[in-house]
Each structure stands twice: as C-alpha cells, then as structure tokens.
Design a protein around this motif. Structure first.
Motif, PDB file in Angstrom:
ATOM      1  N   GLY A 202       0.603  -1.612   0.052  1.00  0.00           N
ATOM      2  CA  GLY A 202       0.169  -0.188   0.096  1.00  0.00           C
ATOM      3  C   GLY A 202       0.837   0.724   0.161  1.00  0.00           C
ATOM      4  O   GLY A 202       1.661   1.579   0.021  1.00  0.00           O
ATOM      5  N   ASN A 213      -3.196  -3.815   1.607  1.00  0.00           N
ATOM      6  CA  ASN A 213      -3.350  -3.207   2.407  1.00  0.00           C
ATOM      7  C   ASN A 213      -4.080  -2.186   0.984  1.00  0.00           C
ATOM      8  O   ASN A 213      -4.206  -0.808   1.793  1.00  0.00           O
ATOM      9  N   LEU A 214      -2.638  -2.800  -0.282  1.00  0.00           N
ATOM     10  CA  LEU A 214      -2.875  -1.205  -1.230  1.00  0.00           C
ATOM     11  C   LEU A 214      -4.673  -1.152  -1.435  1.00  0.00           C
ATOM     12  O   LEU A 214      -5.943   0.109  -1.713  1.00  0.00           O
ATOM     13  N   ASP A 217      -6.194   1.597   1.569  1.00  0.00           N
ATOM     14  CA  ASP A 217      -5.963   3.019   0.827  1.00  0.00           C
ATOM     15  C   ASP A 217      -7.278   2.843  -0.587  1.00  0.00           C
ATOM     16  O   ASP A 217      -7.445   4.609   0.120  1.00  0.00           O
TER      17      ASP A 217
END
Length: 297
Positions: A202, A213-214, A217
């Motif tokens: 991310g 994680n990304l 985001d």
C-alpha cells in the motif's frame, strides 16, 4: 452491455458452468442460469456450495469478484485472478520501488477526497457539514496531522444518532457497514490485480499480515457510499443484527450504484477499474495528478 448482476448464494447448492452461463442448482429445486457476462459479484454465504473448476476458471477470466463468508455471514475472502495483465512484472517492480514522497502525495489526495465525499454525504442527508468542509482543504502530505481521524469522529457523530464506529461491535449499523465495506474492498482488490498491481503493498496501510493494504488505501473515497446505503436502510427500519436477504442484497448492489468521475456518472465497479488504471499511470509518470478518484453524484 456492462455486467450488472450481483449473486447472493444462501442455500446448499452446486455451481457449475454451461454455455458460458453460471448454473445455480439448489438441492431439490430447479436450476437457474445466469450469463457470466451479466455478473459483477458472487457472494457465497452458505458453507455447503460446491463449485466446478470450469466455473472458477471463467470467473477468473471474466474478472468476477467472488466472496466467501465467515460464520457470521460477513465476507472474509475474495477470489481474485492473477496474471491478467501482460506487463505484470514491470508494474510490480514500479510499484514496489515507489518512493515515500510519492506515497505521501497519494495518501494526501485519497484522504482529501474521502473527507470531501463524507462532507457531501452529510449534505445529502441535510446534516451540518461545515466542519468537514473546513478540514478537506487542510490535509497535508501523508496526512501528517491525521485529519482523517478527526474528520471521522465529526462525521460519525453527525451522520448517525448515538453511534460509535467500531469494527468489532455487533450492533446492526456496524455489522451492515462491515458487510458493505468488505464487498467494496474485494471489488477494489479485484481491479488492482487485473491491472497488474500487488494489493499487498500500500501507500499508507503497510501491515505485513494484510494481503490487501493497497485496497484498504484505495477504498477510502468509496466508503461514504456504503454509509449512505446503511443510513437509508436504517431510515426504512430494515436493519437488524440478523441482516436479512434484502439488506445484504442492497449492500452487494452498492457496486452497481453510481458516483461522479471525469464529469460522468459511473458505476462503482467501473470506478474500481478506473482508479486502478489511473494509479498505474500515476506510478509510471511519478505524478499523483494522474490518479482519478470519484465524487458523490
């Protein structure tokens, strides 16, 4: 025509493929067929569904998001394709080599848009939004002053009456929010993978125990759309801890709802693709301005 169907599977059944159609066969009931090209998402709520490998292969090929659910019927897994992008290795290397200043610029833009959308959602429900209007223009690189958290505290206090946002709470609103966020998060992850990105890495979220994680985001500007649906369900007195089929269907259908992007009304499932594509473009040009984020329609 773009895909538009959301499939919620609640009964023990067999899911298979025939003539490029999903065949849904509940035990002791008639089969139902749905063209794969019409499907955006499949949610497997039952733990007694069998799926053929032929269908799984086509789900990956058609980039359909498919979710499993936990014992509380909340989505806890998402089947995503890989090697969909012809330049997967090149994009992955660019992504993992991203420098901290660019990450901070990405996060600043994402949080600015999230607060903007939260403010617009308050306005949509005729709630006072001036506190968030002031904050949205003050977000610094990397959100160094953590205005996201400050905005969230103000937003939830104004948006729902007598409510505390707690992911682990078991009240109807928190349960519904968790369900809706999980659906949108999976759709975001699906699009990231389709464009050659690695969801593990991310720009702000960075847990080594988180494979998305990304996605965590990129989902931020989309969250207010889930909030809106939960608010409407509350006003219609449909929320409860059991979450009936109609409530789940409404939350799954969020992917077919529209937001504004590039001065057009675009479905959220398409917005996920546009965000992923524009993120890749921003990475390649080392310029956060290429990142496209949606607004409340």
């Amino acid at each position: 025509m773009a895909a538009w169907r959301s499939i919620l599977v609640t009964k023990p059944c067999k899911l298979s493929l025939k003539d490029m159609q999903l065949v849904y066969k509940p035990y002791e009931e008639e089969s139902i067929k749905v063209p794969l090209e019409d499907i955006t998402v499949i949610v497997l709520e039952t733990n007694q569904a069998t799926i053929t490998t032929a269908l799984l292969s086509q789900i990956a090929e058609k980039n359909i998001a498919m979710f499993s659910c936990d014992s509380f019927h909340i989505p806890n897994g998402c089947f995503t394709p890989f090697h969909q992008h012809s330049r997967l290795s090149q994009i992955a290397h660019i992504q993992t080599a991203m420098k901290l200043p660019l990450k901070k610029q990405f996060w600043q833009k994402i949080i600015t848009q999230k607060i903007t959308n939260q403010s617009a959602m308050l306005h949509k429900f005729e709630k006072e939004n001036m506190q968030l209007e002031v904050l949205k223009d003050k977000v610094k690189s990397g959100d160094s002053e953590n205005l996201e958290a400050l905005a969230a505290r103000k937003y939830w206090k104004l948006f729902f009456d007598r409510f505390t946002r707690d992911q682990k709470a078991l009240d109807p609103k928190n349960i519904a929010l968790n369900y809706g966020y999980a659906i949108v998060r999976g759709a975001v992850a699906r699009s990231l993978v389709a464009y050659g990105l690695l969801p593990t890495f991310g720009v702000f979220h960075s847990s080594e125990l988180n494979a998305y994680n990304l996605a965590d985001d990129m989902i931020e500007p989309l969250r207010p759309m889930v909030d809106m649906v939960v608010k409407k369900l509350e006003l219609e007195d449909e929320l409860d801890v059991e979450m009936g089929v109609s409530v789940k269907s409404a939350l799954i259908n969020i992917l077919n709802m529209q937001m504004r992007l590039n001065n057009e009304n675009v479905t959220i499932v398409s917005i996920c693709d546009i965000m992923a594509y524009s993120f890749v473009k921003a990475l390649k040009h080392n310029d956060v301005n290429h990142l496209k984020l949606p607004e409340i329609a």
